[in-house]
Write a protein that holds these residues in place. Sequence first.
Motif, PDB file in Angstrom:
ATOM      1  N   MET A 116      84.232  20.803  27.059  1.00 46.03           N
ATOM      2  CA  MET A 116      82.553  20.702  27.356  1.00 46.03           C
ATOM      3  C   MET A 116      81.915  19.669  28.451  1.00 46.03           C
ATOM      4  O   MET A 116      82.137  18.783  28.597  1.00 46.03           O
ATOM      5  N   ALA A 117      80.864  20.040  29.062  1.00 44.33           N
ATOM      6  CA  ALA A 117      80.420  18.857  30.485  1.00 44.33           C
ATOM      7  C   ALA A 117      80.125  18.602  29.886  1.00 44.33           C
ATOM      8  O   ALA A 117      79.073  18.238  28.620  1.00 44.33           O
ATOM      9  N   GLU A 118      80.151  17.134  31.202  1.00 43.97           N
ATOM     10  CA  GLU A 118      79.396  15.997  30.705  1.00 43.97           C
ATOM     11  C   GLU A 118      78.199  16.035  31.016  1.00 43.97           C
ATOM     12  O   GLU A 118      77.427  17.220  31.770  1.00 43.97           O
ATOM     13  N   PRO A 119      77.252  15.430  30.446  1.00 45.71           N
ATOM     14  CA  PRO A 119      76.312  15.343  30.373  1.00 45.71           C
ATOM     15  C   PRO A 119      75.437  15.111  32.151  1.00 45.71           C
ATOM     16  O   PRO A 119      75.805  14.493  32.586  1.00 45.71           O
ATOM     17  N   TYR A 120      73.970  15.465  32.300  1.00 44.03           N
ATOM     18  CA  TYR A 120      73.664  15.408  33.910  1.00 44.03           C
ATOM     19  C   TYR A 120      73.513  13.981  33.666  1.00 44.03           C
ATOM     20  O   TYR A 120      72.506  13.746  33.315  1.00 44.03           O
ATOM     21  N   THR A 121      73.874  13.245  34.891  1.00 43.65           N
ATOM     22  CA  THR A 121      72.799  12.095  34.994  1.00 43.65           C
ATOM     23  C   THR A 121      71.813  11.968  36.696  1.00 43.65           C
ATOM     24  O   THR A 121      73.030  12.412  37.587  1.00 43.65           O
ATOM     25  N   PRO A 122      71.547  12.648  36.576  1.00 46.03           N
ATOM     26  CA  PRO A 122      70.816  11.854  37.980  1.00 46.03           C
ATOM     27  C   PRO A 122      70.962  11.100  38.700  1.00 46.03           C
ATOM     28  O   PRO A 122      71.116   9.339  38.437  1.00 46.03           O
ATOM     29  N   GLU A 133      72.314  21.410  37.868  1.00 43.78           N
ATOM     30  CA  GLU A 133      71.997  20.255  38.596  1.00 43.78           C
ATOM     31  C   GLU A 133      72.570  19.279  39.580  1.00 43.78           C
ATOM     32  O   GLU A 133      72.064  19.221  41.060  1.00 43.78           O
ATOM     33  N   ARG A 134      74.424  19.655  39.646  1.00 38.34           N
ATOM     34  CA  ARG A 134      74.698  19.451  40.554  1.00 38.34           C
ATOM     35  C   ARG A 134      74.344  20.220  41.983  1.00 38.34           C
ATOM     36  O   ARG A 134      74.984  19.953  42.559  1.00 38.34           O
ATOM     37  N   MET A 135      74.973  21.649  41.756  1.00 36.60           N
ATOM     38  CA  MET A 135      74.826  22.589  42.553  1.00 36.60           C
ATOM     39  C   MET A 135      73.609  22.118  43.758  1.00 36.60           C
ATOM     40  O   MET A 135      73.153  22.422  45.353  1.00 36.60           O
ATOM     41  N   VAL A 136      72.531  22.010  42.954  1.00 40.89           N
ATOM     42  CA  VAL A 136      70.835  21.848  43.273  1.00 40.89           C
ATOM     43  C   VAL A 136      71.117  20.344  44.356  1.00 40.89           C
ATOM     44  O   VAL A 136      70.946  20.276  45.590  1.00 40.89           O
ATOM     45  N   ASP A 137      71.919  19.324  43.652  1.00 40.25           N
ATOM     46  CA  ASP A 137      71.810  18.216  44.713  1.00 40.25           C
ATOM     47  C   ASP A 137      72.983  18.326  45.519  1.00 40.25           C
ATOM     48  O   ASP A 137      72.955  17.826  46.794  1.00 40.25           O
ATOM     49  N   LYS A 138      74.051  19.096  45.482  1.00 36.84           N
ATOM     50  CA  LYS A 138      74.816  19.077  46.680  1.00 36.84           C
ATOM     51  C   LYS A 138      74.171  19.869  47.738  1.00 36.84           C
ATOM     52  O   LYS A 138      74.086  19.554  48.958  1.00 36.84           O
ATOM     53  N   GLU A 139      73.292  21.153  47.980  1.00 38.49           N
ATOM     54  CA  GLU A 139      72.127  21.963  48.516  1.00 38.49           C
ATOM     55  C   GLU A 139      71.827  20.740  49.354  1.00 38.49           C
ATOM     56  O   GLU A 139      71.237  21.012  50.584  1.00 38.49           O
TER      57      GLU A 139
END
Length: 107
Positions: free
Chosen positions: A1-7, A87-93
């Motif tokens: 399972m993926a790690e929870p997103y932490t901004p 969220e990771r994709m948004v951060d990368k963009e």
Amino acid sequence: MAEPYTPKAPLSPEEIDRLARKRAGAKLGWFIHAAVFVIVNLVVFSLSQYGFGRRPWSLAPFLGWGLGLALHGVSVWLLGAGGSLRERMVDKERERLQRAQDRRNQP
């Protein structure tokens, strides 16, 4: 399972409220979709069985709409608003756009 997103940066109370409302709205939208799916398919099944002929034609709309409901659920509960992948994709963009803007602003 993926790690929870932490901004990367702490969210302001306004950002937390906006994100919470967005996530809750997406989940509520899925529940409404599911309720309409059940009600409409019960009516369609009843018409199929007791109305227009006695053939089980209600299975096709049920399966098609059921696939749509399942994909909607995946987008809301797994990939959607606040999902770690999204969220990771948004951060990368965001980072890519910021770098491009910084390059344009350099003398």
